[in-house]
Design an enzyme around this catalytic site. Structure first.
Site, PDB file in Angstrom:
ATOM      1  N   GLY A 151       0.791  -1.225   0.000  1.00  0.00           N
ATOM      2  CA  GLY A 151       0.000   0.000   0.000  1.00  0.00           C
ATOM      3  C   GLY A 151       0.825   1.278   0.000  1.00  0.00           C
ATOM      4  O   GLY A 151       0.553   2.201  -0.775  1.00  0.00           O
ATOM      5  N   ASP A 171       8.582  -7.287  -5.952  1.00  0.00           N
ATOM      6  CA  ASP A 171       7.784  -7.799  -4.838  1.00  0.00           C
ATOM      7  C   ASP A 171       7.288  -9.192  -5.186  1.00  0.00           C
ATOM      8  O   ASP A 171       6.283  -9.358  -5.880  1.00  0.00           O
ATOM      9  CB  ASP A 171       6.595  -6.883  -4.531  1.00  0.00           C
ATOM     10  CG  ASP A 171       5.902  -7.287  -3.222  1.00  0.00           C
ATOM     11  OD1 ASP A 171       6.003  -8.476  -2.846  1.00  0.00           O
ATOM     12  OD2 ASP A 171       5.280  -6.418  -2.590  1.00  0.00           O
ATOM     13  N   ASP A 257      15.184   6.842   8.037  1.00  0.00           N
ATOM     14  CA  ASP A 257      14.257   7.254   9.097  1.00  0.00           C
ATOM     15  C   ASP A 257      14.167   6.186  10.183  1.00  0.00           C
ATOM     16  O   ASP A 257      13.594   6.417  11.238  1.00  0.00           O
ATOM     17  CB  ASP A 257      12.867   7.489   8.474  1.00  0.00           C
ATOM     18  CG  ASP A 257      11.872   8.034   9.479  1.00  0.00           C
ATOM     19  OD1 ASP A 257      12.192   9.053  10.124  1.00  0.00           O
ATOM     20  OD2 ASP A 257      10.782   7.447   9.628  1.00  0.00           O
ATOM     21  N   GLU A 262      17.191   1.990  17.857  1.00  0.00           N
ATOM     22  CA  GLU A 262      16.582   3.316  18.007  1.00  0.00           C
ATOM     23  C   GLU A 262      16.392   3.633  19.492  1.00  0.00           C
ATOM     24  O   GLU A 262      15.869   2.761  20.211  1.00  0.00           O
ATOM     25  CB  GLU A 262      15.226   3.354  17.293  1.00  0.00           C
ATOM     26  CG  GLU A 262      15.353   3.106  15.795  1.00  0.00           C
ATOM     27  CD  GLU A 262      13.992   3.115  15.070  1.00  0.00           C
ATOM     28  OE1 GLU A 262      12.951   3.395  15.701  1.00  0.00           O
ATOM     29  OE2 GLU A 262      13.985   2.839  13.857  1.00  0.00           O
ATOM     30  N   HIS A 283      12.532   8.298  13.012  1.00  0.00           N
ATOM     31  CA  HIS A 283      11.340   7.455  12.798  1.00  0.00           C
ATOM     32  C   HIS A 283      10.066   8.310  12.780  1.00  0.00           C
ATOM     33  O   HIS A 283       9.136   8.076  13.561  1.00  0.00           O
ATOM     34  CB  HIS A 283      11.260   6.372  13.887  1.00  0.00           C
ATOM     35  CG  HIS A 283      10.462   5.168  13.465  1.00  0.00           C
ATOM     36  ND1 HIS A 283      10.783   3.891  13.799  1.00  0.00           N
ATOM     37  CD2 HIS A 283       9.316   5.068  12.730  1.00  0.00           C
ATOM     38  CE1 HIS A 283       9.896   3.038  13.299  1.00  0.00           C
ATOM     39  NE2 HIS A 283       8.988   3.741  12.634  1.00  0.00           N
TER      40      HIS A 283
END
Ligand SMILES: O=C(O)[C@H](O)COP(=O)(O)O
Length: 311
Positions: A151, A171, A257, A262, A283
């Site tokens: 999506g 994909d 990102d 993290e 992020h």
């Protein structure tokens, strides 16, 4: 007695909707205090999290009455989905709710990395005028390669097409007869996608198969000067291999990102590539005011449905 615990930030209007029906404990700082979170599990019917609360076996054991885990986002790698299934706990991602936010972020990043003109504030304030050093590339006519064609990747493809780029995608799980392929050329192997792309954007979940998918070998098959964007999950890119490729000038830049760890540790490999057209953000690709409203409303609705269905 609390019905719903929300352990990370959520839009106020959606919290209010839940509060009208249930006893809600909303504390965005709970994610930082795991012991306190675990201590309030008994009797709780729904837990709502973003991507930092680890919904693992230990947490689930302390929430014996849980019926639903609302996920204010898409990735489920912080949730033990198999254990939830065994326990009959519904896992509710807000699929699609932040797709525009991520797609806009990717396109902006691609244009910015290719143009290369946006790191000059300090130089200009210093009285320098480095015009020739800042001659960059346009993106109209370039090839954008999408690894994963779900999506969010499709939202990226739609925008890239409107800007005159050619979109190609790899994909193996996407149905080849899906009409969405009208927006992207179907590529059989990741190697050929990397070899043809001026910009590569990653849109796959982190699994054992995708961990370090972009490693030294994969980066070696990227076009010289091409750029890499990762808004998917950190472990997909080998950060040390990427830092080497940037420092050696083999690729033209990167926007990350998400990271293997993290927040980023002080001794991150990426530090050595900081002057190599590398842009790092914490992020936030999927986080906008609009997406927060969307995903919060979706999550409040889905959690309520489960709780009402089970009542
Ligand atoms: O999976 C996602 O949707 C992104 O990681 C954003 O999630 P977050 O907003 O919960 O960080």
């Amino acid at each position: 007695m609390v019905d719903v615990v929300i352990s990370e930030f959520m839009d106020a209007a959606a919290v209010e909707t839940l509060t009208q029906r249930y006893a809600v404990h909303f504390d965005a700082a709970l994610v930082e205090d795991r012991e306190r979170l675990l201590s309030m599990g008994r009797g709780v019917r729904a837990l709502i999290v973003r991507n930092r609360t680890r919904v693992d076996e230990a947490l689930l054991a302390r929430f014996p009455d849980l019926e639903a885990v609302g996920r204010l986002g898409v990735g489920l790698d912080n949730i033990d989905v198999a254990r939830c299934q065994e326990r009959g706990i519904a896992v509710l991602p807000a699929t699609g709710g932040n797709a525009s936010a991520v797609a806009e972020y990717v396109i902006t990043g691609l244009l910015m990395l290719r143009r290369g003109a946006y790191h000059s504030t300090a130089a200009v304030l210093d009285g320098d005028w480095p015009r020739q050093a800042l001659v960059g590339h346009e993106s109209q006519g370039c090839v954008l390669g999408l690894v994963g064609f779900g999506g969010i990747a499709r939202e990226v493809a739609r925008r890239a097409q409107a800007l005159g780029m050619s979109v190609i995608a790899f994909d193996p799980f996407a149905d080849p007869s899906d009409p969405a392929w009208q927006m992207a050329e179907h590529i059989e192997t990741i190697e050929s996608l990397l070899a043809r792309s001026d910009g590569v954007s990653l849109h796959v979940p982190l699994t054992e198969q995708t961990r370090h998918l972009i490693d030294t070998e994969a980066i070696a098959s990227m076009r010289p000067g091409s750029v890499l964007i990762n808004t998917a999950r950190g472990g997909i890119v080998d950060e040390s291999a990427l830092a080497d490729a940037l420092c050696e000038g083999r690729i033209g830049g990167a926007l990350l990102d998400v990271f293997e760890c993290e927040p980023l540790p002080a001794d991150s490999d990426l530090t050595r590539a900081s002057a190599c057209n590398l842009v790092l953000t914490p992020h936030v690709a999927g986080v906008t005011h609009e997406s927060n409203v969307n995903i919060s409303a979706m999550t409040a609705r889905d959690v309520s449905r489960v709780l009402e269905g089970n009542a």
